[in-house]
Design a protein around this motif. Structure first.
Motif, mmCIF file in Angstrom:
data_model
loop_
_atom_site.group_PDB
_atom_site.id
_atom_site.type_symbol
_atom_site.label_atom_id
_atom_site.label_comp_id
_atom_site.label_asym_id
_atom_site.label_seq_id
_atom_site.Cartn_x
_atom_site.Cartn_y
_atom_site.Cartn_z
ATOM 1 N N SER A 5 10.251 13.651 0.079
ATOM 2 C CA SER A 5 9.335 12.543 0.359
ATOM 3 C C SER A 5 9.999 11.412 1.145
ATOM 4 O O SER A 5 9.415 10.331 1.290
ATOM 5 C CB SER A 5 8.787 11.961 -0.950
ATOM 6 O OG SER A 5 8.046 12.916 -1.656
ATOM 7 N N TYR A 6 11.196 11.666 1.641
ATOM 8 C CA TYR A 6 11.946 10.626 2.319
ATOM 9 C C TYR A 6 12.235 10.980 3.767
ATOM 10 O O TYR A 6 12.620 12.110 4.084
ATOM 11 C CB TYR A 6 13.274 10.369 1.594
ATOM 12 C CG TYR A 6 13.106 9.512 0.362
ATOM 13 C CD1 TYR A 6 12.485 10.012 -0.775
ATOM 14 C CD2 TYR A 6 13.542 8.194 0.352
ATOM 15 C CE1 TYR A 6 12.309 9.223 -1.898
ATOM 16 C CE2 TYR A 6 13.377 7.397 -0.765
ATOM 17 C CZ TYR A 6 12.758 7.912 -1.883
ATOM 18 O OH TYR A 6 12.586 7.115 -2.986
ATOM 19 N N ASP A 7 12.066 10.001 4.636
ATOM 20 C CA ASP A 7 12.576 10.101 5.994
ATOM 21 C C ASP A 7 14.063 9.762 5.954
ATOM 22 O O ASP A 7 14.480 8.885 5.198
ATOM 23 C CB ASP A 7 11.872 9.101 6.927
ATOM 24 C CG ASP A 7 10.378 9.327 7.028
ATOM 25 O OD1 ASP A 7 9.630 8.340 7.157
ATOM 26 O OD2 ASP A 7 9.957 10.501 6.982
ATOM 27 N N GLY A 67 12.012 13.199 10.131
ATOM 28 C CA GLY A 67 10.929 12.896 9.229
ATOM 29 C C GLY A 67 10.974 13.722 7.961
ATOM 30 O O GLY A 67 11.701 14.710 7.860
ATOM 31 N N TRP A 68 10.147 13.313 7.001
ATOM 32 C CA TRP A 68 10.180 13.947 5.685
ATOM 33 C C TRP A 68 9.933 15.448 5.744
ATOM 34 O O TRP A 68 10.501 16.210 4.970
ATOM 35 C CB TRP A 68 9.135 13.281 4.781
ATOM 36 C CG TRP A 68 7.736 13.443 5.292
ATOM 37 C CD1 TRP A 68 7.101 12.678 6.228
ATOM 38 C CD2 TRP A 68 6.806 14.466 4.920
ATOM 39 N NE1 TRP A 68 5.842 13.142 6.437
ATOM 40 C CE2 TRP A 68 5.614 14.232 5.665
ATOM 41 C CE3 TRP A 68 6.845 15.526 4.015
ATOM 42 C CZ2 TRP A 68 4.500 15.049 5.525
ATOM 43 C CZ3 TRP A 68 5.736 16.323 3.883
ATOM 44 C CH2 TRP A 68 4.579 16.079 4.649
ATOM 45 N N SER A 69 9.116 15.899 6.669
ATOM 46 C CA SER A 69 8.790 17.319 6.757
ATOM 47 C C SER A 69 9.782 18.092 7.615
ATOM 48 O O SER A 69 9.750 19.320 7.634
ATOM 49 C CB SER A 69 7.395 17.503 7.344
ATOM 50 O OG SER A 69 7.383 17.101 8.708
ATOM 51 N N ARG A 117 11.268 5.819 1.941
ATOM 52 C CA ARG A 117 10.094 6.604 1.582
ATOM 53 C C ARG A 117 9.330 6.958 2.854
ATOM 54 O O ARG A 117 9.232 6.176 3.787
ATOM 55 C CB ARG A 117 9.191 5.815 0.635
ATOM 56 C CG ARG A 117 9.735 5.647 -0.777
ATOM 57 C CD ARG A 117 9.905 6.990 -1.473
ATOM 58 N NE ARG A 117 8.650 7.730 -1.561
ATOM 59 C CZ ARG A 117 7.821 7.662 -2.598
ATOM 60 N NH1 ARG A 117 8.100 6.862 -3.616
ATOM 61 N NH2 ARG A 117 6.735 8.381 -2.619
ATOM 62 N N GLN A 118 8.778 8.125 2.868
ATOM 63 C CA GLN A 118 8.109 8.626 4.072
ATOM 64 C C GLN A 118 7.016 7.692 4.551
ATOM 65 O O GLN A 118 6.307 7.075 3.772
ATOM 66 C CB GLN A 118 7.505 9.998 3.791
ATOM 67 C CG GLN A 118 6.360 9.925 2.785
ATOM 68 C CD GLN A 118 6.010 11.268 2.197
ATOM 69 O OE1 GLN A 118 6.907 12.047 1.895
ATOM 70 N NE2 GLN A 118 4.744 11.537 2.016
ATOM 71 N N TYR A 173 3.909 7.900 7.625
ATOM 72 C CA TYR A 173 3.242 8.911 8.444
ATOM 73 C C TYR A 173 3.023 8.351 9.838
ATOM 74 O O TYR A 173 1.961 7.850 10.175
ATOM 75 C CB TYR A 173 1.934 9.317 7.790
ATOM 76 C CG TYR A 173 2.138 9.949 6.432
ATOM 77 C CD1 TYR A 173 2.050 9.182 5.280
ATOM 78 C CD2 TYR A 173 2.463 11.299 6.311
ATOM 79 C CE1 TYR A 173 2.265 9.753 4.032
ATOM 80 C CE2 TYR A 173 2.671 11.872 5.076
ATOM 81 C CZ TYR A 173 2.571 11.099 3.939
ATOM 82 O OH TYR A 173 2.791 11.649 2.704
ATOM 83 N N TYR A 232 11.665 4.632 13.433
ATOM 84 C CA TYR A 232 12.791 5.398 12.894
ATOM 85 C C TYR A 232 14.147 4.858 13.335
ATOM 86 O O TYR A 232 15.162 5.272 12.794
ATOM 87 C CB TYR A 232 12.693 6.855 13.346
ATOM 88 C CG TYR A 232 11.522 7.576 12.741
ATOM 89 C CD1 TYR A 232 10.275 7.541 13.348
ATOM 90 C CD2 TYR A 232 11.658 8.294 11.557
ATOM 91 C CE1 TYR A 232 9.192 8.192 12.784
ATOM 92 C CE2 TYR A 232 10.590 8.954 10.993
ATOM 93 C CZ TYR A 232 9.358 8.892 11.603
ATOM 94 O OH TYR A 232 8.294 9.529 11.039
#
Length: 129
Positions: free
Chosen positions: A31-33, A52-54, A100-101, A103, A110
């Protein structure tokens, strides 16, 4: 409490490679960048790379594009920075950062030091000419 611990720094000759790792604990890592920054003596801390988180979005400073690669392994709560074709000007303390991420694909979200809430203590990278 979120903790970040960097490792993998060292002394390398110009043109060589290193892989930095940052292990994260106390957080739901996926859940974190995550970001990497660096600070050379007498200079301000500067952005290097972020993911990014994903893992689907990556961002790089122009000075490192094509040489450094950021990646993450959520199963191991770890983010990496593969550093190839290193130059003496890459010499710095490298810091891992987390938040925390959010969107967004807006690059500026970033790249700023203030965009991140959690920081590691850093690992020294020295590139000799």
């Amino acid at each position: 409490q979120v903790q970040l611990v960097e490792s993998g720094g060292g002394l390398v000759q110009a043109g060589g490679s290193l892989r930095l790792s940052c292990a994260v604990s106390g957080a739901t890592f996926r859940s974190y960048d995550m970001g990497w920054f660096r600070q050379a003596p007498g200079k301000e801390r500067e952005f290097v790379a972020a993911i990014g988180w994903s893992g689907g979005g990556t961002y790089y400073a122009d000075s490192v594009k094509g040489r450094l690669t950021i990646s993450r392994e959520n199963a191991k709560n770890t983010v990496y920075l593969q550093m190839n074709s290193l130059k003496p000007e890459d010499t710095a303390v490298y810091y891992c950062a987390a938040r925390r991420q959010i969107y967004t694909s807006n690059t500026s979200a970033y790249t700023g030091v203030g965009n991140y809430n959690y920081w590691g203590r850093g690992t020294q990278v020295t590139v000799s000419s």
